[in-house]
Design an enzyme around this catalytic site. Structure first.
Site, PDB file in Angstrom:
ATOM      1  N   SER A   1       0.812  -1.223   0.000  1.00  0.00           N
ATOM      2  CA  SER A   1       0.000   0.000   0.000  1.00  0.00           C
ATOM      3  C   SER A   1       0.843   1.270   0.000  1.00  0.00           C
ATOM      4  CB  SER A   1      -0.872  -0.021   1.256  1.00  0.00           C
ATOM      5  OG  SER A   1      -1.428   1.246   1.498  1.00  0.00           O
TER       6      SER A   1
ATOM      7  N   GLU B   1       0.222   3.604   1.796  1.00  0.00           N
ATOM      8  CA  GLU B   1       0.316   4.008   3.200  1.00  0.00           C
ATOM      9  C   GLU B   1       1.713   3.766   3.759  1.00  0.00           C
ATOM     10  OE1 GLU B   1      -2.549   6.166   4.450  1.00  0.00           O
ATOM     11  OE2 GLU B   1      -1.544   5.178   6.110  1.00  0.00           O
TER      12      GLU B   1
ATOM     13  N   TYR C   1      -1.502   0.287  10.664  1.00  0.00           N
ATOM     14  CA  TYR C   1      -1.767  -0.364   9.373  1.00  0.00           C
ATOM     15  C   TYR C   1      -0.551  -0.221   8.455  1.00  0.00           C
ATOM     16  CZ  TYR C   1      -3.565  -0.910   4.615  1.00  0.00           C
ATOM     17  OH  TYR C   1      -3.736  -1.287   3.302  1.00  0.00           O
TER      18      TYR C   1
HETATM   19  P1  NAP Z   1     -11.427  -4.464   2.005  1.00  0.00           P
HETATM   20  O1  NAP Z   1     -12.583  -4.133   1.122  1.00  0.00           O
HETATM   21  O2  NAP Z   1     -11.372  -3.903   3.375  1.00  0.00           O
HETATM   22  O3  NAP Z   1     -11.337  -6.060   2.090  1.00  0.00           O
HETATM   23  C1  NAP Z   1     -10.517  -6.702   3.029  1.00  0.00           C
HETATM   24  C2  NAP Z   1     -10.746  -8.186   2.920  1.00  0.00           C
HETATM   25  O4  NAP Z   1      -9.955  -8.865   3.922  1.00  0.00           O
HETATM   26  C3  NAP Z   1     -12.200  -8.615   3.171  1.00  0.00           C
HETATM   27  O5  NAP Z   1     -12.523  -9.695   2.325  1.00  0.00           O
HETATM   28  C4  NAP Z   1     -12.161  -9.077   4.619  1.00  0.00           C
HETATM   29  O6  NAP Z   1     -13.165 -10.004   4.966  1.00  0.00           O
HETATM   30  C5  NAP Z   1     -10.793  -9.761   4.618  1.00  0.00           C
HETATM   31  N1  NAP Z   1     -10.312  -9.997   5.975  1.00  0.00           N
HETATM   32  C6  NAP Z   1     -10.212  -9.121   6.997  1.00  0.00           C
HETATM   33  N2  NAP Z   1      -9.766  -9.745   8.102  1.00  0.00           N
HETATM   34  C7  NAP Z   1      -9.597 -11.044   7.786  1.00  0.00           C
HETATM   35  C8  NAP Z   1      -9.192 -12.191   8.497  1.00  0.00           C
HETATM   36  N3  NAP Z   1      -8.880 -12.141   9.791  1.00  0.00           N
HETATM   37  N4  NAP Z   1      -9.110 -13.375   7.842  1.00  0.00           N
HETATM   38  C9  NAP Z   1      -9.459 -13.462   6.531  1.00  0.00           C
HETATM   39  N5  NAP Z   1      -9.860 -12.410   5.788  1.00  0.00           N
HETATM   40  C10 NAP Z   1      -9.937 -11.216   6.424  1.00  0.00           C
HETATM   41  O7  NAP Z   1     -10.056  -4.061   1.269  1.00  0.00           O
HETATM   42  P2  NAP Z   1      -9.793  -3.670  -0.260  1.00  0.00           P
HETATM   43  O8  NAP Z   1     -10.004  -2.219  -0.414  1.00  0.00           O
HETATM   44  O9  NAP Z   1     -10.464  -4.635  -1.133  1.00  0.00           O
HETATM   45  O10 NAP Z   1      -8.207  -3.893  -0.322  1.00  0.00           O
HETATM   46  C11 NAP Z   1      -7.659  -5.166  -0.637  1.00  0.00           C
HETATM   47  C12 NAP Z   1      -6.233  -5.239  -0.108  1.00  0.00           C
HETATM   48  O11 NAP Z   1      -5.443  -4.198  -0.689  1.00  0.00           O
HETATM   49  C13 NAP Z   1      -6.095  -5.060   1.395  1.00  0.00           C
HETATM   50  O12 NAP Z   1      -4.999  -5.847   1.810  1.00  0.00           O
HETATM   51  C14 NAP Z   1      -5.760  -3.582   1.550  1.00  0.00           C
HETATM   52  O13 NAP Z   1      -5.068  -3.392   2.748  1.00  0.00           O
HETATM   53  C15 NAP Z   1      -4.904  -3.372   0.336  1.00  0.00           C
HETATM   54  N6  NAP Z   1      -4.881  -2.034  -0.245  1.00  0.00           N
HETATM   55  C16 NAP Z   1      -6.057  -1.406  -0.532  1.00  0.00           C
HETATM   56  C17 NAP Z   1      -6.028  -0.170  -1.148  1.00  0.00           C
HETATM   57  C18 NAP Z   1      -7.286   0.556  -1.525  1.00  0.00           C
HETATM   58  O14 NAP Z   1      -7.213   1.750  -1.814  1.00  0.00           O
HETATM   59  N7  NAP Z   1      -8.420  -0.118  -1.600  1.00  0.00           N
HETATM   60  C19 NAP Z   1      -4.784   0.434  -1.471  1.00  0.00           C
HETATM   61  C20 NAP Z   1      -3.617  -0.270  -1.181  1.00  0.00           C
HETATM   62  C21 NAP Z   1      -3.675  -1.511  -0.587  1.00  0.00           C
HETATM   63  P3  NAP Z   1     -14.634  -9.497   5.465  1.00  0.00           P
HETATM   64  O15 NAP Z   1     -15.381  -9.153   4.194  1.00  0.00           O
HETATM   65  O16 NAP Z   1     -15.169 -10.683   6.174  1.00  0.00           O
HETATM   66  O17 NAP Z   1     -14.410  -8.291   6.332  1.00  0.00           O
HETATM   67  O1  F7E Z   2      -8.967   8.163   4.135  1.00  0.00           O
HETATM   68  C1  F7E Z   2      -9.341  11.564   5.369  1.00  0.00           C
HETATM   69  C2  F7E Z   2      -8.429  10.630   6.131  1.00  0.00           C
HETATM   70  O2  F7E Z   2      -9.955   6.070   5.066  1.00  0.00           O
HETATM   71  C3  F7E Z   2      -8.459   9.018   3.148  1.00  0.00           C
HETATM   72  C4  F7E Z   2      -7.224   2.166   2.580  1.00  0.00           C
HETATM   73  O3  F7E Z   2      -7.762   1.491   1.467  1.00  0.00           O
HETATM   74  O4  F7E Z   2      -6.037   3.683   1.166  1.00  0.00           O
HETATM   75  C5  F7E Z   2      -6.982   3.615   2.212  1.00  0.00           C
HETATM   76  O5  F7E Z   2      -6.506   4.306   3.356  1.00  0.00           O
HETATM   77  C6  F7E Z   2      -8.180  10.394   3.756  1.00  0.00           C
HETATM   78  C7  F7E Z   2      -7.386  10.339   5.056  1.00  0.00           C
HETATM   79  O6  F7E Z   2      -8.308   5.985   3.138  1.00  0.00           O
HETATM   80  C8  F7E Z   2     -12.648  11.224   6.830  1.00  0.00           C
HETATM   81  O7  F7E Z   2      -7.904  11.261   7.301  1.00  0.00           O
HETATM   82  C9  F7E Z   2     -11.335  12.839   6.233  1.00  0.00           C
HETATM   83  O8  F7E Z   2      -6.409  11.341   5.041  1.00  0.00           O
HETATM   84  O9  F7E Z   2     -10.558   6.799   2.725  1.00  0.00           O
HETATM   85  P1  F7E Z   2      -9.549   6.712   3.791  1.00  0.00           P
HETATM   86  P2  F7E Z   2      -6.777   5.858   3.578  1.00  0.00           P
HETATM   87  O10 F7E Z   2      -6.568   6.139   5.004  1.00  0.00           O
HETATM   88  O11 F7E Z   2      -5.981   6.668   2.603  1.00  0.00           O
HETATM   89  C10 F7E Z   2      -4.752   3.118   1.474  1.00  0.00           C
HETATM   90  C11 F7E Z   2      -3.898   3.246   0.246  1.00  0.00           C
HETATM   91  C12 F7E Z   2      -4.857   1.741   2.004  1.00  0.00           C
HETATM   92  O12 F7E Z   2      -3.976   0.921   1.784  1.00  0.00           O
HETATM   93  C13 F7E Z   2      -5.920   1.487   2.996  1.00  0.00           C
HETATM   94  O13 F7E Z   2      -6.179   0.081   3.102  1.00  0.00           O
HETATM   95  O14 F7E Z   2      -9.436  10.988   4.088  1.00  0.00           O
HETATM   96  N1  F7E Z   2     -10.694  11.675   5.951  1.00  0.00           N
HETATM   97  N2  F7E Z   2     -12.531  12.591   6.793  1.00  0.00           N
HETATM   98  C14 F7E Z   2     -11.479  10.660   6.294  1.00  0.00           C
HETATM   99  N3  F7E Z   2     -11.316   9.320   6.194  1.00  0.00           N
HETATM  100  C15 F7E Z   2     -12.331   8.523   6.611  1.00  0.00           C
HETATM  101  N4  F7E Z   2     -12.209   7.170   6.500  1.00  0.00           N
HETATM  102  N5  F7E Z   2     -13.480   9.027   7.163  1.00  0.00           N
HETATM  103  C16 F7E Z   2     -13.693  10.381   7.293  1.00  0.00           C
HETATM  104  O15 F7E Z   2     -14.722  10.824   7.803  1.00  0.00           O
END
Ligand code: NAP
Ligand code: F7E
Length: 336
Positions: free
Chosen positions: A130, A132, A153
């Site tokens: 990520s 992050e 995270y």
């Molecule tokens: P998501 O919607 O939060 O999905 C997370 C998945 O992990 C869900 O299927 C969840 O199951 C499963 N999970 C959580 N805890 C678990 C456990 N203890 N055992 C087995 N499975 C578990 O995330 P996403 O946005 O699709 O992202 C996919 C991956 O890419 C994640 O690793 C995330 O950290 C990473 N990532 C995401 C982004 C982004 O912007 N979306 C960017 C960079 C990296 P449940 O449905 O049961 O909760």
């Molecule tokens: O926040 C700000 C918050 O929770 C984005 C995950 O998929 O992307 C995701 O992480 C920004 C942050 O995503 C609210 O403070 C303001 O600066 O949508 P987010 P994230 O933290 O960037 C990365 C790449 C991953 O890997 C992660 O798994 O938005 N923000 N107000 C807020 N964020 C949330 N959630 N809620 C608010 O009310």
């Protein structure tokens, strides 16, 4: 026929990746964890797109906290490709449950890599790394940018990243890191900021909600479209050599801009509805993430096509349709 194992199948990316792999003719195995309510809504949508559940798709109960459960899956399925997407993926929540996040998001990766190593199955491995991990290192960020995570995270993902590199070097496993910047869609979890905004806009436009409480409006993110990002995951595992790639659009927008464009889409002014609430501020914040995906373009031929305005538009349309279905009582959950 290639066989794939996908963790995180029930999440946003997992559901799109399953859809992609099924369309490419794979036999796909997904993982679901025990939940007291249905947690397979997204995957239902993905696998039933052709009106039925294909024979080439199976779901298995397992948990990333339970090493035996993932080891058994790898041993029994003998996958050609393992896409490891499962994680406790919410940054703000990781401050509340840091140890659990380290266990699932960090150690979960080692459990899967060990399962591959121990089984002797020559599976190719994708790690969902990520942006992050870059944390406070200033943009633009690429594969050579140093990590400085700003959340439990982010720290857990750095562990997963280096574990993937280590297993590649130590055991010659075809293991790759996709360093994905934020990517969104109508299947995005409802508590991430983009979906929180688009869902609220749909509800406010329908007269069901009167305000939207948000935290840091100044945060800058590089938001792309999730279905395109899972294509990049697949491309990484089709390369002769494993490697690490940044996947991003290179475009920067603030949370404030996202809200502004989203409300404008339904003819409303965001300032009339958004309330700043310290409850959503984080103990340490990532101010700006803007990716440089030049390497992915050159080596994988990957480029984003859906840009910011189109992304916001699609998410508002999806949330409006979803709300209409909910109000009409047309959504029925079934077990997969
Ligand atoms: P998501 O919607 O939060 O999905 C997370 C998945 O992990 C869900 O299927 C969840 O199951 C499963 N999970 C959580 N805890 C678990 C456990 N203890 N055992 C087995 N499975 C578990 O995330 P996403 O946005 O699709 O992202 C996919 C991956 O890419 C994640 O690793 C995330 O950290 C990473 N990532 C995401 C982004 C982004 O912007 N979306 C960017 C960079 C990296 P449940 O449905 O049961 O909760
Ligand atoms: O926040 C700000 C918050 O929770 C984005 C995950 O998929 O992307 C995701 O992480 C920004 C942050 O995503 C609210 O403070 C303001 O600066 O949508 P987010 P994230 O933290 O960037 C990365 C790449 C991953 O890997 C992660 O798994 O938005 N923000 N107000 C807020 N964020 C949330 N959630 N809620 C608010 O009310």
């Amino acid at each position: 026929m290639k066989r794939a194992l996908v963790t995180g199948t029930t999440g946003q990316d997992g559901s799109y990746l399953v859809e992609l792999l099924l369309a490419k003719g794979y036999e796909v195995h997904g993982l679901k964890r025990r939940s007291s309510s249905f947690n397979t809504g997204r995957i239902e949508e993905a696998v039933r797109s052709e009106g039925h559940r294909p024979d080439r798709f199976s779901m298995h109960y397992a948990d990333l906290a339970d090493a035996a459960s993932v080891t058994n899956l790898v041993r029994d399925i003998e996958p050609d490709e393992v896409y490891h997407l499962g994680a406790q993926s919410h940054v703000a929540v990781s401050f509340e449950i840091p140890e659990y996040t380290a266990d699932i998001t960090g150690l979960g990766t080692i459990r899967l890599l060990e399962a591959i190593r121990a089984s002797g199955v020559p599976s190719r491995f994708y790690q969902a790394s990520s942006s992050e991990m870059f944390g406070s290192t200033p943009p633009p960020q690429n594969e050579a940018t140093p990590f400085h995570p700003r959340s439990p995270y982010g720290c857990a993902k750095v562990f997963g990243y280096w574990s993937t590199v280590n297993y590649r070097e130590a055991y010659d496993i075809h293991a790759s890191n996709g360093i994905l910047f934020n990517h969104e869609s109508g299947r995005r979890g409802e508590t991430f900021v983009t979906r929180k905004i688009t869902r609220a806009v749909a509800r406010i436009a329908a007269g069901l909600q009167s305000e939207l409480r948000l935290g840091n409006l100044d945060a800058v993110r590089d938001w792309g479209y999730a279905p395109e990002y899972v294509e990049a995951m697949w491309l990484m595992l089709q390369q002769d050599e494993p490697d690490d790639y940044v996947i991003a659009t290179g475009e920067a927008h603030t949370v404030r801009e996202f809200a502004e464009v989203a409300f404008a889409q339904v003819g409303l002014n965001w300032q009339d509805y958004v309330v700043e609430d310290p409850r959503y501020m984080r103990p340490s914040e990532v101010d700006a993430l803007i990716g440089d995906a030049t390497k992915a373009k050159e080596k994988l031929g990957w480029e984003p096509k859906v840009h910011f305005a189109e992304l916001v538009k699609r998410m508002i349309e999806d949330d409006t349709t979803l709300l209409e279905h909910e109000l009409a009582g047309r959504l029925v959950r079934v077990e997969l």
